[in-house]
Design a protein around this motif. Structure first.
Motif, short mmCIF file in Angstrom:
data_model
loop_
_atom_site.label_atom_id
_atom_site.label_comp_id
_atom_site.label_asym_id
_atom_site.label_seq_id
_atom_site.Cartn_x
_atom_site.Cartn_y
_atom_site.Cartn_z
N ALA A 268 0.83 -1.21 0.00
CA ALA A 268 0.00 0.00 0.00
C ALA A 268 0.86 1.26 0.00
O ALA A 268 0.61 2.22 -0.73
N PHE A 269 1.90 1.25 0.82
CA PHE A 269 2.78 2.41 0.89
C PHE A 269 3.40 2.70 -0.46
O PHE A 269 3.43 3.84 -0.93
N ARG A 270 3.88 1.63 -1.11
CA ARG A 270 4.55 1.85 -2.41
C ARG A 270 3.56 2.31 -3.46
O ARG A 270 3.86 3.16 -4.29
N ALA A 271 2.36 1.75 -3.39
CA ALA A 271 1.37 2.13 -4.40
C ALA A 271 0.93 3.59 -4.26
O ALA A 271 0.53 4.23 -5.23
N ARG A 272 1.03 4.12 -3.05
CA ARG A 272 0.54 5.49 -2.82
C ARG A 272 1.65 6.53 -2.88
O ARG A 272 1.41 7.72 -2.68
N GLN A 273 2.87 6.09 -3.16
CA GLN A 273 4.01 7.02 -3.11
C GLN A 273 3.82 8.22 -4.04
O GLN A 273 4.04 9.37 -3.65
N ALA A 274 3.40 7.93 -5.26
CA ALA A 274 3.29 9.01 -6.24
C ALA A 274 2.26 10.03 -5.77
O ALA A 274 2.49 11.25 -5.84
N ARG A 275 1.14 9.54 -5.26
CA ARG A 275 0.10 10.47 -4.80
C ARG A 275 0.57 11.26 -3.59
O ARG A 275 0.23 12.44 -3.42
N LEU A 276 1.33 10.59 -2.76
CA LEU A 276 1.83 11.27 -1.55
C LEU A 276 2.78 12.40 -1.93
O LEU A 276 2.69 13.52 -1.42
N ARG A 277 3.68 12.11 -2.85
CA ARG A 277 4.62 13.15 -3.29
C ARG A 277 3.86 14.29 -3.95
O ARG A 277 4.17 15.47 -3.76
N SER A 278 2.83 13.92 -4.68
CA SER A 278 2.04 14.95 -5.35
C SER A 278 1.37 15.86 -4.33
O SER A 278 1.36 17.08 -4.46
N LEU A 279 0.83 15.27 -3.28
CA LEU A 279 0.17 16.08 -2.25
C LEU A 279 1.18 16.97 -1.54
O LEU A 279 0.93 18.16 -1.31
N ALA A 280 2.33 16.42 -1.22
CA ALA A 280 3.37 17.23 -0.57
C ALA A 280 3.79 18.38 -1.46
O ALA A 280 3.99 19.51 -1.02
N ARG A 281 3.92 18.09 -2.74
CA ARG A 281 4.34 19.12 -3.69
C ARG A 281 3.25 20.19 -3.77
O ARG A 281 3.54 21.40 -3.77
N ASN A 282 2.00 19.75 -3.84
CA ASN A 282 0.91 20.73 -3.94
C ASN A 282 0.83 21.62 -2.71
O ASN A 282 0.55 22.81 -2.80
N GLN A 304 9.26 20.31 -10.99
CA GLN A 304 9.40 19.20 -11.92
C GLN A 304 10.50 18.25 -11.45
O GLN A 304 10.36 17.04 -11.49
N GLN A 305 11.59 18.86 -10.98
CA GLN A 305 12.73 18.04 -10.55
C GLN A 305 12.39 17.18 -9.35
O GLN A 305 12.81 16.03 -9.25
N ILE A 306 11.62 17.74 -8.43
CA ILE A 306 11.38 16.99 -7.20
C ILE A 306 10.17 16.09 -7.31
O ILE A 306 9.73 15.48 -6.34
N ARG A 307 9.64 16.00 -8.50
CA ARG A 307 8.47 15.14 -8.70
C ARG A 307 8.78 13.71 -8.30
O ARG A 307 7.94 13.01 -7.76
N GLN A 308 10.01 13.26 -8.59
CA GLN A 308 10.36 11.87 -8.30
C GLN A 308 11.17 11.72 -7.02
O GLN A 308 11.53 10.62 -6.65
N ALA A 309 11.50 12.81 -6.41
CA ALA A 309 12.38 12.73 -5.24
C ALA A 309 11.62 12.15 -4.06
O ALA A 309 10.45 12.46 -3.85
N PRO A 310 12.29 11.28 -3.26
CA PRO A 310 11.59 10.71 -2.10
C PRO A 310 11.41 11.77 -1.01
O PRO A 310 12.17 12.71 -0.92
N LEU A 311 10.40 11.57 -0.20
CA LEU A 311 10.18 12.47 0.91
C LEU A 311 11.03 12.02 2.09
O LEU A 311 11.25 10.83 2.30
N SER A 312 11.49 13.00 2.87
CA SER A 312 12.31 12.67 4.03
C SER A 312 11.42 12.17 5.16
O SER A 312 10.19 12.29 5.10
N ALA A 313 12.06 11.66 6.22
CA ALA A 313 11.29 11.15 7.36
C ALA A 313 10.46 12.27 8.00
O ALA A 313 9.31 12.05 8.42
N GLU A 314 11.04 13.46 8.08
CA GLU A 314 10.30 14.57 8.69
C GLU A 314 9.08 14.93 7.86
O GLU A 314 8.03 15.28 8.38
N GLU A 315 9.25 14.86 6.54
CA GLU A 315 8.11 15.18 5.68
C GLU A 315 7.04 14.10 5.79
O GLU A 315 5.86 14.39 5.88
#
Lengths: 698, 329
Positions: A268-282, A304-315
């Motif tokens: 579940a975590f892996r499947a939601r990664q893209a959406r999670l990054r998108s929400l953080a970016r938004n 655009q660059q950070i679209r694929q970057a992983p989120l840190s533990a704090e984030e």
């Protein structure tokens, strides 16, 4: 007698019984001496049952019934009211022991009704006020096999609720502010200033008073000429939609975050990664937009660059954690691998490992028993990863460790909570609460907290939840009557042997020393000694159901168990620096006072005027730091006098003016900081008079 | 790079400001006017603190002092006589994210604006108030102000003023909830800057009286004090003002004064010769009105509409049998 002594010693060394020696008649009839007084838990006031409020924010996520009743009674309750309330409390415990399952208020009503049926008709009136003051309603949970999951889940919900509130507060604020940007732009647009719209906005009462055509013309002339660009307008609208449609912080229709195995949680975590990054970016983009800081020329490429970057533990800590509730039976080889992967892959996971039975076959097999070996290994692995918050405790300690449990679940990273429920089934003569408490007391399942944010020796490892953590074994007073009916008071250590003695699976390793031939030694002393009396044996005091004290000889198997438990405990003590003298570090310097620091240094560095070095007495100079920017000198000659970066005057070019101008500037200067010195040009007219005028400024 | 990178990364601007970034129009004050020194001190503060011009606002009333917003390249509101403070308070309530400075004069603040001044001190809203006190009405060409020394001859007092001058410091220190009072003089720019900086950093209503020169109407008023450093008494303290070595050599008349001591502040404030210069009083614990009134609820249009409807419903006469609407939650 001699043969009896030899038989007992033989049992101690080999565990073999002679034909004359019988096994313990009913192992479950005996319990450790120190638990003798706690046969009827319903009659005792202790940390159970626990109430898990339906609204965790209202006063804590877990409250003991005892504390709630005490708080409702307050300090000034009448003795009769106290007595009545305590009767109801006891009845609730009895109901729970009989298997009742209700909310707190439901159990309270049930208990009151049962007591009324038994003849106490004045009870409802007596406890009415106490009932009102009880506090929040919630699920009532006793110390049993369901407790660890319910407790940890409740704590997890409380933490997630806080995160959700913070997220919704911010998201709502951002949505409102973004909407206001669009509204403001609309209001300034040509359409909003049209006569028709203006007429609508005024209202019907005064519509005939205004010339809306003229008003529209006037407003249009003053309108800003730079409305929102289409790109920005589109971006803001998309941000609003994205924030409104997120699924991470919804109660029912959102994502699920509680799992019973690590593998589906990981998926579940892996499947939601893209959406999670998108929400953080938004969120980041929305904050910038709201502050007016978004610069398309720079930020478009950045995001655009950070679209694929992983989120840190704090984030990740801002978003919901995944809760995985495991039983130790789930931890086969595959389960252990999944657990390790979950703890070290960067997933914001909180794992509960519940052990119901900590008596296990040792790793070497061959029927040798170990205590809590699996839990030990799991906790040790988690600590070894270096980033996992680890909390180990028996269920009996959980109510008092509620804040540490919350801390574990609020930790911005992976956390492991290992709990022994005490519900070992029929093999143990003690109820789950006492079994769990015995595991903690005996160091068989000690409580500890490991916080990777701190350093070892500076609070990273904590043994605070254990009784007498500085000692090998906790000591407790024990009074009994000897054969001569004399009162004897002793201090008994509660050791791992006591824990084993309460479990019938170890019954073959104990022998009643009825004949009293072997010299008795306490287990604690036996383990501490380097040499032993050959005629002595470690014994453990046990009490039967009639209250008679027995001393049981223990064999080497159980002695080894106790040795290993002690060794493990001492390792934990060293990790926690308990009993270790740590050299005190120098106290940190006192903090500077809260007032803003007013400099004692000279004026902050600015472009130094040419006269910064000590001037020769004949050269003109200005005390620039004292200049008040009054423009007197620059008005006279703005090539000779100029302002530095702090808008204070200095001599930019003496040759750009005359000595007369220097003297006039000195005379005009409000604070007399201009010093003309001596004239450079001896041919300048009127020098004599000028020198006299310059005299006061030397 | 992470999506939640701190603001300093996300902004990616080179946000170093120079003095010129805050320079608005060319000042039209008289040559030698003390307002120039105050302007310079404030511009230096903005530069050194990196204040964003779009997040800074200067509010003024009427008078020479109140030309200030025109000469700062930030947001400004040049209001009507005596009303700088209520405008500033309104800005504070509406925009908690702005740095607010108020430029007011001895007439604008202590005469026509006196009522607003008293209550502004009491409300203790976070702003920095600079009282440009030249002890005369300058813009209107020399009339006596409340702070004009006794005997000052002006167009409205040809025989000299009859009354003792008002002391804005003692007045302010006598108002409930006072939290920051300081006095500076325009002819010691280093101290002026440090006081304005301390006032900016104080959370609350920071009142700074700045004695300044008016070269046109009272050209010699401050000469004795400018020429004799001993007639300026610098208030020093570890929690107040500290002096550079150069300044300490010139201004030898120094007194240790603890800004936390309100009684001592009142005593010091009463003095006029020597002029006490420094932070007279500072109390960071006085609550700000805007913090006391901040609502935890987000004021969305729907929330506001629901509240409005609920209030109107209290006076609505319902037809018989009609269900009244539920009040807003």
């Amino acid at each position: 007698m001699h043969s009896e002594l030899r038989a007992q010693l033989a049992f101690r060394f080999t565990g073999l019984r002679s034909q004359a020696q019988s096994s313990l008649a009913d192992p479950r009839a005996l319990r450790p001496a120190l638990t003798a007084r706690h046969r009827n838990l319903a009659a005792l006031r202790y940390d159970y049952p626990v109430v898990l409020p339906y609204d965790p924010a209202a006063g804590g996520f877990a409250l003991t019934l005892t504390a709630m009743v005490d708080r409702a009674l307050g300090e000034k309750a009448e003795p009769s009211v106290c007595k009545a309330a305590l009767r109801v409390e006891r009845e609730i415990r009895t109901l729970l022991a009989q298997g009742a399952s209700h909310s707190l208020f439901g159990l309270w009503e049930l208990a009151v009704n049962r007591l009324v049926v038994r003849g106490d008709e004045t009870l409802p009136a007596a406890v009415a006020a106490v009932r009102k003051g009880l506090g929040p309603d919630g699920e009532v949970v006793d110390c049993d096999a369901t407790l660890p999951r319910a407790f940890v889940l409740q704590a997890w919900k409380a933490v997630q609720k806080g995160k959700a509130e913070r997220f919704h507060d911010e998201a709502r604020r951002l949505i409102v502010r973004l909407g206001e940007i669009l509204l403001a732009d609309d209001a300034r647009s040509g359409a909003a200033r049209s006569p028709e719209r203006l007429r609508e906005s005024v209202g019907s009462a005064h519509r005939d008073v205004f010339d809306f055509e003229a008003m529209s013309g006037l407003l249009g002339r003053g309108a800003p000429k730079r409305p929102l660009t289409e790109a920005r307008r589109r971006r803001i609208k998309l941000l609003i939609v994205a924030l409104e449609s997120q699924r991470f912080f919804l109660d029912e229709s959102g994502y699920a975050f509680v799992f019973d195995r690590c593998a589906p949680a990981l998926r579940a975590f892996r499947a939601r990664q893209a959406r999670l990054r998108s929400l953080a970016r938004n969120l980041a983009m929305a904050r910038l937009e709201v502050d007016g800081e978004y610069d398309e020329s720079r930020h478009d490429a950045l995001f655009q660059q950070i679209r694929q970057a992983p989120l840190s533990a704090e984030e990740l800590a801002r978003f919901p954690d995944y809760l995985v509730c495991l039983r130790d039976g789930d931890l086969d080889a595959q389960g252990r691998g999944e657990l390790t992967e979950a703890l070290c892959c960067g997933m914001p996971v909180k794992v509960l490992v519940q052990s119901d039975d900590i008596v296990e076959e040792a790793i070497v097999g061959e029927g040798l028993a170990a205590i809590a070996a699996r839990a030990d290994a799991v906790a040790g692995e988690a600590i070894g990863l270096g980033t996992v918050f680890v909390l180990q405790a028996s269920a009996s300690s959980l109510p008092r460790l509620a804040e540490r449990v919350r801390e574990a679940l609020a930790y911005p990273g992976p956390a492991l909570v290992s709990v022994f429920s005490g519900a070992s089934g029929d093999s143990c003569c003690l109820p789950p609460y006492l079994n769990a408490a015995a595991a903690t007391e005996s160091r068989a399942f000690p409580t500890f907290v490991y916080d990777p944010r701190k350093r070892l020796g500076e609070g990273a490892f904590c043994l605070d939840g254990n009784p007498q953590p500085e000692a090998d074994w906790p000591l407790h007073g024990f009074d009994y009557e000897d054969a001569d009916l004399q009162r004897v008071a002793e201090e008994l250590a509660f050791t791992a042997v006591d824990f084993a003695a309460a479990d019938e699976r170890f019954s073959t390793h104990f022998l009643d020393s009825r004949a009293g031939n072997v010299k008795a030694a306490s287990v604690a002393e036996w383990l501490e000694a380097t040499e032993h009396d050959a005629s002595a044996s470690p014994m453990v005091p046990m009490v039967d159901q009639a209250g008679t004290l027995h001393h049981l000889i223990i064999d080497e198997t159980v002695v080894s168990l106790a040795e290993r438990a002690l060794a493990r405990w001492r390792r934990l003590q060293r990790l926690a620096a308990v009993g270790v003298t740590v050299k005190a570090e120098a106290a940190p310097p006192a903090e500077a006072p809260a007032a803003p620091a007013v400099t004692t240094a000279p004026i902050p560095a600015v472009a130094p005027p040419p006269e910064a070095k000590a001037p020769a007495s004949d050269d003109p100079y200005i005390e620039t730091p004292r200049c008040t920017t009054c423009n007197e000198c620059t008005q006279i000659n703005n090539r000779m006098f100029a302002y530095d970066a702090n808008k204070q005057a200095y001599l930019a070019d003496v040759a750009a003016g005359t000595y007369r101008q220097l003297v006039e500037a000195a005379e005009s200067c409000q604070v007399s900081i201009i010093h003309p010195g001596k004239p450079k040009n001896a041919d300048e007219p009127g020098l004599e008079e000028l020198l006299e005028r310059a005299q006061p400024f030397a | 790079m992470s999506a939640f990178a701190p603001d300093c990364l996300m902004q990616l601007y080179d946000r170093r400001y120079e003095l010129e970034d805050y320079q608005g129009g060319v000042p039209r004050w008289c040559t030698g006017c003390g307002d120039n020194a105050i302007l310079t001190a404030v511009q230096r503060l903005c530069r050194d603190e990196g204040l964003k011009p779009e997040k800074t606002v200067f509010v003024s009333g009427i008078g020479c002092s109140s030309r200030f917003p025109h000469y700062m390249k930030a947001y400004g509101f040049h209001g009507i006589h005596g009303r700088a403070l209520p405008v500033a308070e309104g800005i504070r309530m509406a925009r908690d994210d702005l740095d607010i400075f108020v430029s007011t004069g001895d007439g604008d603040c202590c005469s026509i604006g006196a009522a607003h001044w008293v209550h502004a001190v009491r409300y203790n809203m976070d702003m920095t108030v600079l009282l440009h006190d030249n002890q005369i009405y300058g813009l209107t060409k020399k009339q006596a102000s409340p702070t004009s020394p006794r005997g000052t001859k002006s167009n409205t007092t040809p025989r000299g003023t009859w009354l003792e001058a008002m002391n804005p410091l003692t007045v302010t220190l006598g108002i409930q909830n006072v939290s920051f009072v300081a006095q500076a003089v325009d002819w010691i720019p280093e101290v002026l800057y440090e006081i304005v900086k301390a006032a900016y950093h104080h959370k609350g209503f920071s009142f700074v009286r700045i004695l300044q020169r008016c070269p046109e109407w009272l050209p010699n008023l401050w000469d004795p004090f400018v020429q004799d450093p001993r007639r300026t008494m610098l208030l020093t303290h570890e929690h107040g003002l500290s002096l550079s070595e150069g300044l300490a050599r010139v201004y030898t008349n120094r007194v240790a004064h603890d800004p936390a001591d309100l009684d001592a502040a009142r005593r010091v404030a009463s003095g006029t010769d020597p002029i006490p210069v420094g932070i007279l009083y500072r109390n960071p614990d006085v609550p700000c009105y805007e913090d006391l009134r901040r609502s935890p609820k987000l004021r969305t249009p729907d929330y506001i509409r629901a509240g409005f409807e609920a209030e109107l419903d209290k006076f609505t006469i319902w037809p018989q049998g009609a269900e009244p609407r539920r009040p807003a939650s």
